[in-house]
Each structure stands twice: as C-alpha cells, then as structure tokens.
Design a protein around this motif. Sequence first.
Motif, mmCIF file in Angstrom:
data_model
loop_
_atom_site.group_PDB
_atom_site.id
_atom_site.type_symbol
_atom_site.label_atom_id
_atom_site.label_comp_id
_atom_site.label_asym_id
_atom_site.label_seq_id
_atom_site.Cartn_x
_atom_site.Cartn_y
_atom_site.Cartn_z
ATOM 1 N N GLY A 9 0.769 -1.226 0.000
ATOM 2 C CA GLY A 9 0.000 0.000 0.000
ATOM 3 C C GLY A 9 0.803 1.280 0.000
ATOM 4 N N GLU A 10 2.121 1.186 -0.004
ATOM 5 C CA GLU A 10 2.998 2.366 -0.008
ATOM 6 C C GLU A 10 3.889 2.343 -1.247
ATOM 7 O OE1 GLU A 10 3.121 4.815 2.366
ATOM 8 O OE2 GLU A 10 1.485 3.851 3.462
ATOM 9 N N ILE A 11 4.180 3.504 -1.772
ATOM 10 C CA ILE A 11 5.110 3.607 -2.895
ATOM 11 C C ILE A 11 6.531 3.552 -2.334
ATOM 12 C CG2 ILE A 11 5.938 5.059 -4.791
ATOM 13 C CD1 ILE A 11 3.151 3.869 -5.223
ATOM 14 N N GLU A 12 7.291 2.566 -2.783
ATOM 15 C CA GLU A 12 8.664 2.390 -2.307
ATOM 16 C C GLU A 12 9.647 2.620 -3.448
ATOM 17 O OE1 GLU A 12 9.848 1.880 0.751
ATOM 18 O OE2 GLU A 12 7.805 1.957 1.536
ATOM 19 N N PRO A 13 10.636 3.473 -3.237
ATOM 20 C CA PRO A 13 11.641 3.706 -4.271
ATOM 21 C C PRO A 13 12.546 2.488 -4.436
ATOM 22 C CG PRO A 13 12.102 5.028 -2.311
ATOM 23 C CD PRO A 13 10.839 4.296 -2.048
ATOM 24 N N LEU A 14 12.758 2.085 -5.688
ATOM 25 C CA LEU A 14 13.626 0.957 -6.000
ATOM 26 C C LEU A 14 15.049 1.403 -6.318
ATOM 27 C CD1 LEU A 14 11.178 -0.895 -8.410
ATOM 28 C CD2 LEU A 14 11.590 -1.392 -5.978
ATOM 29 N N GLY A 15 15.161 2.551 -6.936
ATOM 30 C CA GLY A 15 16.477 3.046 -7.324
ATOM 31 C C GLY A 15 16.367 4.108 -8.388
ATOM 32 N N VAL A 16 17.472 4.331 -9.087
ATOM 33 C CA VAL A 16 17.576 5.374 -10.097
ATOM 34 C C VAL A 16 17.496 4.746 -11.478
ATOM 35 C CG1 VAL A 16 19.052 7.201 -11.053
ATOM 36 C CG2 VAL A 16 19.001 6.790 -8.589
ATOM 37 N N GLY A 17 16.698 5.360 -12.328
ATOM 38 C CA GLY A 17 16.640 4.965 -13.722
ATOM 39 C C GLY A 17 16.936 6.179 -14.586
ATOM 40 N N LEU A 18 17.313 5.908 -15.826
ATOM 41 C CA LEU A 18 17.549 6.968 -16.795
ATOM 42 C C LEU A 18 16.534 6.787 -17.918
ATOM 43 C CD1 LEU A 18 19.215 9.361 -17.877
ATOM 44 C CD2 LEU A 18 20.759 7.681 -18.923
ATOM 45 N N PHE A 19 15.665 7.779 -18.095
ATOM 46 C CA PHE A 19 14.633 7.700 -19.123
ATOM 47 C C PHE A 19 15.033 8.544 -20.318
ATOM 48 C CE2 PHE A 19 10.745 9.110 -21.218
ATOM 49 C CZ PHE A 19 10.182 7.876 -21.512
ATOM 50 N N LEU A 20 15.160 7.874 -21.478
ATOM 51 C CA LEU A 20 15.483 8.538 -22.737
ATOM 52 C C LEU A 20 14.749 7.839 -23.874
ATOM 53 C CD1 LEU A 20 19.384 8.814 -22.359
ATOM 54 C CD2 LEU A 20 17.740 10.681 -22.116
ATOM 55 N N HIS A 21 14.130 8.596 -24.752
ATOM 56 C CA HIS A 21 13.514 8.061 -25.976
ATOM 57 C C HIS A 21 12.581 6.888 -25.717
ATOM 58 C CE1 HIS A 21 16.250 10.648 -28.179
ATOM 59 N NE2 HIS A 21 17.253 10.144 -27.489
ATOM 60 N N GLY A 22 11.750 6.980 -24.680
ATOM 61 C CA GLY A 22 10.775 5.934 -24.403
ATOM 62 C C GLY A 22 11.311 4.711 -23.691
ATOM 63 N N GLU A 23 12.582 4.767 -23.278
ATOM 64 C CA GLU A 23 13.193 3.618 -22.607
ATOM 65 C C GLU A 23 13.678 4.006 -21.213
ATOM 66 O OE1 GLU A 23 16.098 0.238 -24.111
ATOM 67 O OE2 GLU A 23 17.220 2.090 -23.712
ATOM 68 N N LEU A 24 13.361 3.156 -20.242
ATOM 69 C CA LEU A 24 13.862 3.325 -18.878
ATOM 70 C C LEU A 24 15.046 2.393 -18.699
ATOM 71 C CD1 LEU A 24 13.583 4.570 -16.023
ATOM 72 C CD2 LEU A 24 12.133 2.593 -15.462
ATOM 73 N N GLN A 25 16.205 2.978 -18.487
ATOM 74 C CA GLN A 25 17.409 2.189 -18.236
ATOM 75 C C GLN A 25 17.559 2.019 -16.731
ATOM 76 O OE1 GLN A 25 20.756 4.166 -20.114
ATOM 77 N NE2 GLN A 25 19.553 4.585 -21.950
ATOM 78 N N SER A 26 17.673 0.789 -16.293
ATOM 79 C CA SER A 26 17.887 0.520 -14.880
ATOM 80 C C SER A 26 19.338 0.814 -14.541
ATOM 81 C CB SER A 26 17.582 -0.946 -14.562
ATOM 82 O OG SER A 26 17.934 -1.230 -13.227
ATOM 83 N N LEU A 27 19.550 1.622 -13.514
ATOM 84 C CA LEU A 27 20.905 1.931 -13.060
ATOM 85 C C LEU A 27 21.195 1.273 -11.714
ATOM 86 C CD1 LEU A 27 21.076 5.680 -14.143
ATOM 87 C CD2 LEU A 27 21.769 3.647 -15.413
ATOM 88 N N VAL A 28 20.457 0.202 -11.414
ATOM 89 C CA VAL A 28 20.720 -0.558 -10.192
ATOM 90 C C VAL A 28 22.107 -1.182 -10.347
ATOM 91 C CG1 VAL A 28 19.992 -2.501 -8.765
ATOM 92 C CG2 VAL A 28 18.273 -1.026 -9.811
ATOM 93 N N PRO A 29 23.025 -0.921 -9.412
ATOM 94 C CA PRO A 29 24.373 -1.486 -9.518
ATOM 95 C C PRO A 29 24.332 -3.018 -9.596
ATOM 96 C CG PRO A 29 24.271 0.159 -7.777
ATOM 97 C CD PRO A 29 22.857 -0.088 -8.217
ATOM 98 N N GLY A 30 25.255 -3.587 -10.351
ATOM 99 C CA GLY A 30 25.281 -5.028 -10.563
ATOM 100 C C GLY A 30 25.184 -5.847 -9.293
ATOM 101 N N GLY A 31 25.899 -5.456 -8.262
ATOM 102 C CA GLY A 31 25.904 -6.211 -7.013
ATOM 103 C C GLY A 31 24.601 -6.118 -6.228
ATOM 104 N N ARG A 32 23.731 -5.212 -6.626
ATOM 105 C CA ARG A 32 22.451 -5.042 -5.922
ATOM 106 C C ARG A 32 21.260 -5.492 -6.757
ATOM 107 N NH1 ARG A 32 22.762 0.653 -2.904
ATOM 108 N NH2 ARG A 32 20.794 -0.084 -2.058
ATOM 109 N N GLN A 33 21.525 -5.956 -7.984
ATOM 110 C CA GLN A 33 20.443 -6.440 -8.831
ATOM 111 C C GLN A 33 19.906 -7.753 -8.249
ATOM 112 O OE1 GLN A 33 22.018 -6.597 -12.824
ATOM 113 N NE2 GLN A 33 22.353 -4.391 -12.863
ATOM 114 N N ARG A 34 18.602 -7.938 -8.389
ATOM 115 C CA ARG A 34 17.941 -9.135 -7.845
ATOM 116 C C ARG A 34 16.916 -9.665 -8.817
ATOM 117 N NH1 ARG A 34 21.636 -8.502 -5.089
ATOM 118 N NH2 ARG A 34 21.798 -8.255 -2.858
ATOM 119 N N ASP A 35 16.756 -10.987 -8.831
ATOM 120 C CA ASP A 35 15.707 -11.639 -9.602
ATOM 121 C C ASP A 35 14.573 -11.920 -8.642
ATOM 122 O OD1 ASP A 35 14.283 -12.866 -11.561
ATOM 123 O OD2 ASP A 35 15.557 -14.640 -11.701
ATOM 124 N N LEU A 36 13.533 -11.112 -8.686
ATOM 125 C CA LEU A 36 12.422 -11.224 -7.746
ATOM 126 C C LEU A 36 11.267 -12.000 -8.340
ATOM 127 C CD1 LEU A 36 12.482 -7.516 -6.510
ATOM 128 C CD2 LEU A 36 13.586 -9.492 -5.460
#
Length: 177
Positions: free
Chosen positions: A150-177
């Motif tokens: 029920g709460e909005i939780e920030p996941l991290g920083v993304g870079l949005f360009l030309h209709g694409e959201l690039q995930s900038l989650v550092p490699g060591g913090r990436q997770r397969d959920l």
Amino acid sequence: MSENGDDGTELATNDGQRFDRLPATEDDREVSGRASREEVLDWWDDRFGIPPETFEEASFWEKGKGKIWILDGDLESPVHIEALGMTFLRTRQRHWKPTTNAAQRFGRRATKNVVELDGEQARRFARGEDQEIEWDGDWGYLIAAHEIAGEIEPLGVGLFLHGELQSLVPGGRQRDL
C-alpha cells in the motif's frame, strides 16, 4: 595546489584523498567546480520536489571529483577517512546523478520525476534490465518506484530517454524477484 577562478582569484584544487565539506553557497566556493550545499538542495528540490528542509540536519561532503556524500550531523573539515555517511550524488558531469542509496533513502519524499512501475516492470528494473515504458514526464534521471503493502517504495535510479527506462541498479544489488 591552486588554480584561478573565473574572476581571476586563486582557488584551491580538489584533494581526492579526503572529505571536504561543501561550501554553503557559490560565493563561499574555494575549490573550482565544487558544488555548494545550496546548489545540492536546489537540485533535489527542482528535480524531485524533495524540500530542502529534508536535509536540514545533514552536512554534505566531496571526496574525489564530484562524489558527494551526506552525513547526518557535522564534523570539522577536512576529514581524512575512507567513508563518511552515505554516497548521495555525482556532480562534475553534464547531468548530476543521484545514487541508488539516496533514491532509496529519500525517494519517498519525492513529488516529481518518480515513475511508478507495475509488478513485472519492477522485477525487470530490479534485475537491471532496460525496458520501454510510457512516461509523460521529464527525460533524464528518475526515481523508479513500486507499490508495496500500500505504499510507494523507491527501487532506485533509472535513466529515461527516448521511451526507454534504463535501470541503473548497480550489478551487485540487482535481484531476480
């Protein structure tokens, strides 16, 4: 070491081996190119709508070229240690970039440039995958968020360009959920 500022006055140079407190304002700047506290607070307010009062008790420090750290409290400057508080912001580049730590810690207070991702989009973002999304807001760095309990939780920083959201989650913090 020193160099000349725009007005011909002599400015000190950055020492990457220590933490130096950011100057309060641009007029207090002694190191060429160093951000001021006022500029940092204005940037977070302008970009994400996070009010300056959020950081009232914090001090800001530079170590290296444009690596800004935040500390709850204050110390005498300079400080010769390896780490201090939390990495917060990257400056001294064309576009300032918030860190994942800062987005996760302070992103709940953001009122602008927060892209809310659905479940599958959030999973892809957490895995570090880039994806096409619909977004009517500003291009550039965004805080990617997802509703959890029920709460909005920030996941991290993304870079949005030309209709694409690039995930900038550092490699060591990436997770397969």
